[in-house]
Design a protein around this motif. Structure first.
Motif, PDB file in Angstrom:
ATOM      1  N   LEU A 130      72.673 -62.291  40.421  1.00 10.93           N
ATOM      2  CA  LEU A 130      73.081 -63.159  40.133  1.00 10.93           C
ATOM      3  C   LEU A 130      73.226 -63.129  42.337  1.00 10.93           C
ATOM      4  O   LEU A 130      73.547 -63.499  43.194  1.00 10.93           O
ATOM      5  N   LEU A 131      72.331 -64.746  41.758  1.00 12.32           N
ATOM      6  CA  LEU A 131      71.932 -65.351  43.301  1.00 12.32           C
ATOM      7  C   LEU A 131      73.653 -66.497  44.136  1.00 12.32           C
ATOM      8  O   LEU A 131      73.449 -67.901  43.087  1.00 12.32           O
ATOM      9  N   GLY A 132      74.578 -66.373  44.755  1.00 18.82           N
ATOM     10  CA  GLY A 132      75.502 -67.298  45.425  1.00 18.82           C
ATOM     11  C   GLY A 132      76.420 -67.146  45.162  1.00 18.82           C
ATOM     12  O   GLY A 132      76.511 -65.711  44.419  1.00 18.82           O
ATOM     13  N   PHE A 155      74.044 -61.720  45.742  1.00 19.03           N
ATOM     14  CA  PHE A 155      72.995 -61.964  47.000  1.00 19.03           C
ATOM     15  C   PHE A 155      73.313 -63.160  47.228  1.00 19.03           C
ATOM     16  O   PHE A 155      73.146 -64.388  46.540  1.00 19.03           O
ATOM     17  N   LEU A 156      73.560 -63.161  48.673  1.00 16.18           N
ATOM     18  CA  LEU A 156      74.210 -64.307  49.488  1.00 16.18           C
ATOM     19  C   LEU A 156      73.653 -64.190  50.543  1.00 16.18           C
ATOM     20  O   LEU A 156      73.588 -62.812  51.713  1.00 16.18           O
ATOM     21  N   ARG A 157      73.894 -64.815  51.251  1.00 10.58           N
ATOM     22  CA  ARG A 157      74.060 -65.494  52.692  1.00 10.58           C
ATOM     23  C   ARG A 157      75.295 -64.422  53.512  1.00 10.58           C
ATOM     24  O   ARG A 157      76.106 -64.936  53.532  1.00 10.58           O
ATOM     25  N   SER A 158      74.383 -63.332  54.742  1.00  6.96           N
ATOM     26  CA  SER A 158      75.768 -62.973  55.494  1.00  6.96           C
ATOM     27  C   SER A 158      76.545 -63.302  56.144  1.00  6.96           C
ATOM     28  O   SER A 158      77.404 -62.966  56.315  1.00  6.96           O
ATOM     29  N   GLU A 197      64.373 -55.509  39.368  1.00  7.23           N
ATOM     30  CA  GLU A 197      63.753 -54.563  38.681  1.00  7.23           C
ATOM     31  C   GLU A 197      64.926 -54.025  37.446  1.00  7.23           C
ATOM     32  O   GLU A 197      63.732 -53.706  35.993  1.00  7.23           O
ATOM     33  N   ASP A 198      65.718 -54.155  38.139  1.00  7.15           N
ATOM     34  CA  ASP A 198      66.757 -53.189  36.744  1.00  7.15           C
ATOM     35  C   ASP A 198      67.455 -53.673  35.550  1.00  7.15           C
ATOM     36  O   ASP A 198      68.720 -53.522  34.962  1.00  7.15           O
ATOM     37  N   SER A 199      67.733 -54.803  36.201  1.00  8.32           N
ATOM     38  CA  SER A 199      68.433 -55.963  35.063  1.00  8.32           C
ATOM     39  C   SER A 199      67.889 -57.447  33.751  1.00  8.32           C
ATOM     40  O   SER A 199      66.512 -56.950  34.147  1.00  8.32           O
ATOM     41  N   ALA A 200      68.518 -57.532  33.107  1.00  6.98           N
ATOM     42  CA  ALA A 200      68.146 -58.396  31.330  1.00  6.98           C
ATOM     43  C   ALA A 200      68.298 -59.229  32.529  1.00  6.98           C
ATOM     44  O   ALA A 200      67.143 -60.386  31.825  1.00  6.98           O
ATOM     45  N   LEU A 201      68.759 -60.021  33.360  1.00  7.64           N
ATOM     46  CA  LEU A 201      69.082 -61.337  32.974  1.00  7.64           C
ATOM     47  C   LEU A 201      69.186 -61.676  35.105  1.00  7.64           C
ATOM     48  O   LEU A 201      70.108 -60.635  35.969  1.00  7.64           O
ATOM     49  N   LEU A 202      68.556 -62.161  35.782  1.00  7.00           N
ATOM     50  CA  LEU A 202      68.840 -62.913  37.183  1.00  7.00           C
ATOM     51  C   LEU A 202      68.806 -64.542  36.908  1.00  7.00           C
ATOM     52  O   LEU A 202      68.723 -65.472  36.070  1.00  7.00           O
ATOM     53  N   VAL A 203      70.682 -64.593  38.104  1.00  6.83           N
ATOM     54  CA  VAL A 203      70.579 -66.296  37.620  1.00  6.83           C
ATOM     55  C   VAL A 203      70.475 -66.788  39.043  1.00  6.83           C
ATOM     56  O   VAL A 203      70.773 -65.960  40.643  1.00  6.83           O
ATOM     57  N   ASN A 204      70.338 -67.862  38.302  1.00  4.24           N
ATOM     58  CA  ASN A 204      70.371 -68.598  40.484  1.00  4.24           C
ATOM     59  C   ASN A 204      71.940 -69.475  39.914  1.00  4.24           C
ATOM     60  O   ASN A 204      71.685 -70.579  39.611  1.00  4.24           O
ATOM     61  N   ALA A 205      72.816 -69.237  40.676  1.00  3.41           N
ATOM     62  CA  ALA A 205      73.497 -70.059  40.503  1.00  3.41           C
ATOM     63  C   ALA A 205      74.164 -70.898  42.075  1.00  3.41           C
ATOM     64  O   ALA A 205      75.391 -70.989  41.959  1.00  3.41           O
TER      65      ALA A 205
END
Length: 290
Positions: A130-132, A155-158, A197-205
């Motif tokens: 997940l992004l966001g 994943f997000l900005r530090s 590579e390990d994921s079934a789904l990647l999401v931009n949230a």
């Protein structure tokens, strides 16, 4: 459209921008289809005007309202109570007026997971990226964990102001569900590549890539999308974001936020009216408007 009377109840959407939203079409059609005397409008409200807007809607005795970016987190301090899900997530996208008391709910996670299921994705026991870390992201995280996703990479900005809240949510979900949640810096592209590579789904949230800034994308153009990865974007305007275009070019299956909007709206509709939105009819109606 149903004739507006002196008894017509008001519902609506707060956020900025909101002019692109299809929520008015969706809800007003449903009100008419079920012969309910309500109307749904959009109000462009930025964070600095949110308190006044919420108090104004309370004074007007509206039936309820939705919130979109950037208001989903800030609105908590102006409400009287929260549902269990909204309290866990720390974000609200639906407010219900119970005789002057404003109760916050969150239907985003339910809407997103139902839209993923509609795509044929079985995520129980799988890994998801997940992004966001905003309101929609936290809702999706929580619902994914509750629905049995085994591992979730966030994943997000530090430097994100949302980092402490996301860390607390990850800790709570790790202790109350079987999901393992890991938080990463979005600038760590090697970690992001490994997670994908390990994921079934990647999401931009996030809202990155939303009109009018359609050329923006959180991932670089040379990002290596695994071809067996499904990529989703909670944005639906434009219909195909730059992220989805890059993923499609790499052979990935993709979907946007249209179905998420529909299903989270259906849950909000039920909260306000006690009736089920005629989802099939709404889908057909919206397709006719395109």
């Amino acid at each position: 459209m149903t004739q507006i009377t002196g008894k017509t109840g008001l519902t609506g959407l707060l956020g900025s921008p909101v002019a692109h939203s299809i929520s008015p079409l969706m809800h007003n059609y449903s009100f008419q289809a079920l012969d309910l005397d309500y109307v749904y409008l959009c109000f462009d409200v930025k964070e600095q005007g949110l308190k006044a807007a919420v108090e104004g809607l309370r004074a007007l005795n509206v039936r309820g309202f939705n919130l979109t970016m950037p208001d989903k987190n800030r609105v908590l301090e102006y409400l009287d109570d929260l549902s269990c899900a909204a309290r866990l997530i720390g974000a609200v996208n639906t407010v219900e007026n119970q005789n002057g008391r404003l109760i916050g709910h969150n239907t985003d996670g339910i809407g997103f997971m139902r839209s993923a299921k509609e795509q044929g994705l079985e995520l129980k026991g799988k890994t998801m990226t997940l992004l966001g870390a905003g309101g929609a992201a936290t809702a999706i995280c929580a619902q994914a964990a509750l629905d049995g996703v085994a591992q979730l990479h966030i994943f997000l900005r530090s430097t994100s102001a949302h980092l402490p809240r996301m860390e607390t949510l990850a800790e709570n979900l790790s202790s109350t569900t079987d999901c393992c949640l890991q938080i990463h810096d979005i600038q760590n592209l090697s970690a992001l590549q490994n997670a994908a590579e390990d994921s079934a789904l990647l999401v931009n949230a996030t809202s990155v890539g939303m009109a009018p800034d359609c050329e923006n994308c959180l991932l670089p153009e040379d990002f290596c999308f695994p071809s067996n990865l499904t990529v989703a974007d909670i944005i639906y305007n434009p219909w195909k974001t730059k992220l989805l275009s890059l993923a499609e070019n790499a052979g990935c299956k993709t979907f946007n936020g249209y179905s998420m909007l529909l299903y989270q709206g259906a849950e909000a509709f039920r909260i306000w009216t006690g009736r089920d939105m005629p989802v099939g009819k709404v889908q057909n109606y919206l397709q006719m408007q395109e």
